[in-house]
Scaffold this motif. Structure first.
Motif, PDB file in Angstrom:
ATOM      1  N   ASP A  13      -2.010   7.871  -5.038  1.00 16.34           N
ATOM      2  CA  ASP A  13      -3.405   8.215  -5.299  1.00 16.34           C
ATOM      3  C   ASP A  13      -4.310   7.536  -4.275  1.00 16.34           C
ATOM      4  O   ASP A  13      -4.232   6.317  -4.091  1.00 16.34           O
ATOM      5  N   PRO A  14      -5.171   8.297  -3.583  1.00 21.71           N
ATOM      6  CA  PRO A  14      -6.024   7.703  -2.544  1.00 21.71           C
ATOM      7  C   PRO A  14      -6.898   6.547  -3.040  1.00 21.71           C
ATOM      8  O   PRO A  14      -7.055   5.549  -2.337  1.00 21.71           O
ATOM      9  N   ALA A  34      -8.301  14.857   0.292  1.00 19.70           N
ATOM     10  CA  ALA A  34      -7.587  15.203  -0.938  1.00 19.70           C
ATOM     11  C   ALA A  34      -8.544  15.561  -2.080  1.00 19.70           C
ATOM     12  O   ALA A  34      -8.105  15.912  -3.169  1.00 19.70           O
ATOM     13  N   ASP A  55      -8.395  10.126   4.068  1.00 16.09           N
ATOM     14  CA  ASP A  55      -7.339  10.777   3.300  1.00 16.09           C
ATOM     15  C   ASP A  55      -7.839  11.137   1.899  1.00 16.09           C
ATOM     16  O   ASP A  55      -7.548  12.219   1.384  1.00 16.09           O
ATOM     17  N   GLY A  56      -8.595  10.223   1.301  1.00 16.97           N
ATOM     18  CA  GLY A  56      -9.126  10.466  -0.042  1.00 16.97           C
ATOM     19  C   GLY A  56     -10.150  11.580  -0.073  1.00 16.97           C
ATOM     20  O   GLY A  56     -10.199  12.379  -1.014  1.00 16.97           O
ATOM     21  N   ARG A  84     -10.413  13.496  -3.646  1.00 13.90           N
ATOM     22  CA  ARG A  84     -10.480  12.372  -4.595  1.00 13.90           C
ATOM     23  C   ARG A  84     -11.774  11.582  -4.431  1.00 13.90           C
ATOM     24  O   ARG A  84     -12.275  10.998  -5.373  1.00 13.90           O
ATOM     25  N   LEU A  95      -7.775   5.531   5.244  1.00 13.39           N
ATOM     26  CA  LEU A  95      -7.456   5.723   3.827  1.00 13.39           C
ATOM     27  C   LEU A  95      -8.574   6.485   3.117  1.00 13.39           C
ATOM     28  O   LEU A  95      -8.313   7.354   2.268  1.00 13.39           O
ATOM     29  N   SER A 135     -16.057   7.219  -5.074  1.00 12.87           N
ATOM     30  CA  SER A 135     -15.255   8.016  -6.023  1.00 12.87           C
ATOM     31  C   SER A 135     -16.068   9.178  -6.570  1.00 12.87           C
ATOM     32  O   SER A 135     -17.286   9.089  -6.729  1.00 12.87           O
ATOM     33  N   ARG A 178      -4.752   3.632  -3.451  1.00 16.36           N
ATOM     34  CA  ARG A 178      -4.274   3.169  -2.154  1.00 16.36           C
ATOM     35  C   ARG A 178      -5.323   2.278  -1.474  1.00 16.36           C
ATOM     36  O   ARG A 178      -4.998   1.228  -0.942  1.00 16.36           O
ATOM     37  N   VAL A 179      -6.597   2.695  -1.514  1.00 15.04           N
ATOM     38  CA  VAL A 179      -7.665   1.876  -0.935  1.00 15.04           C
ATOM     39  C   VAL A 179      -7.744   0.538  -1.660  1.00 15.04           C
ATOM     40  O   VAL A 179      -7.811  -0.522  -1.039  1.00 15.04           O
ATOM     41  N   THR A 227       0.820  -1.210   0.000  1.00 12.68           N
ATOM     42  CA  THR A 227       0.000   0.000   0.000  1.00 12.68           C
ATOM     43  C   THR A 227       0.857   1.265   0.000  1.00 12.68           C
ATOM     44  O   THR A 227       0.468   2.280  -0.570  1.00 12.68           O
TER      45      THR A 227
END
Length: 195
Positions: free
Chosen positions: A85-86, A143, A139-140, A145, A136, A194, A89-90, A80
């Motif tokens: 990119d979040p 960001a 974080d996304g 994302r 995670l 997303s 990463r997930v 990971t």
């Protein structure tokens, strides 16, 4: 006697090798059906050597399950860490969890379910993994994302499904093994949050 940072005695090279072999054996065949004598014969060692790892077969099973999760956690985090990119990463995290669980047979899962101390290790690690997924996702979202989601609801949903996967409920309901269920969770989660 030296100890590791977890308070356990440092292992000799042979003991570390035996733990790896026990992990492979237990993942493939489960652990409930073995006696210490059976294990000594399969691993070509003495029972005394096994008793140096744990005081009983039950304690040995728990130690091997912990060993599996320590190694799996390190592998998952390593896979990971490289993703910036979040969303990736997930996905990388859940796919790495799926990969780590792939060797775990139905017999292993059945034995985990039937033996509360080993099941507790599995459930603890599943809860930690669910917390990691939640972080995670946060974080996304931060960001930009992922769309704004209710973090507690996503965390509860992810945790619930991960625990159901770990208990075998998802396998019984869908026929998916744990690895496949984690891959499906990754796809479902990613498409649901997303932008």
């Amino acid at each position: 006697m030296t100890t590791t940072d977890t308070g356990e005695r440092r292992l000799t090279a042979r003991q570390a090798q035996l733990l790896d072999q026990l992990e492979e054996l237990f993942l493939a065949e489960g652990f409930a059906g073995f006696t210490l004598e059976d294990l000594a014969v399969r691993l070509r060692c003495s029972k005394t050597t096994l008793y140096a790892l744990a005081d009983s077969k039950e304690q040995l099973a728990v130690r091997v399950v912990r060993h599996f999760f320590r190694r799996a956690t390190a592998e998952v985090e390593a896979r990971t860490a490289g993703e910036g990119d979040p969303a990736r990463r997930v996905t990388a995290y859940l796919e790495a969890v799926a990969r780590a669980l792939t060797p775990a047979s139905r017999a292993f899962h059945r034995d985990l379910e039937a033996f509360p101390p080993a099941r507790a290790v599995y459930e603890h690690n599943t809860a930690v993994a669910a917390e990691r997924v939640t972080a995670l996702i946060a974080d996304g979202v931060a960001a930009g994302r992922f769309r704004e989601v209710h973090p507690a609801l996503v965390a509860d949903t992810v945790t619930t499904l991960m625990l159901r996967i770990g208990r075998g409920d998802t396998a019984r309901a869908t026929g998916l093994d744990d690895a496949a269920a984690y891959r499906e969770l990754a796809a479902l989660l990613l498409h649901g949050i997303s932008r």
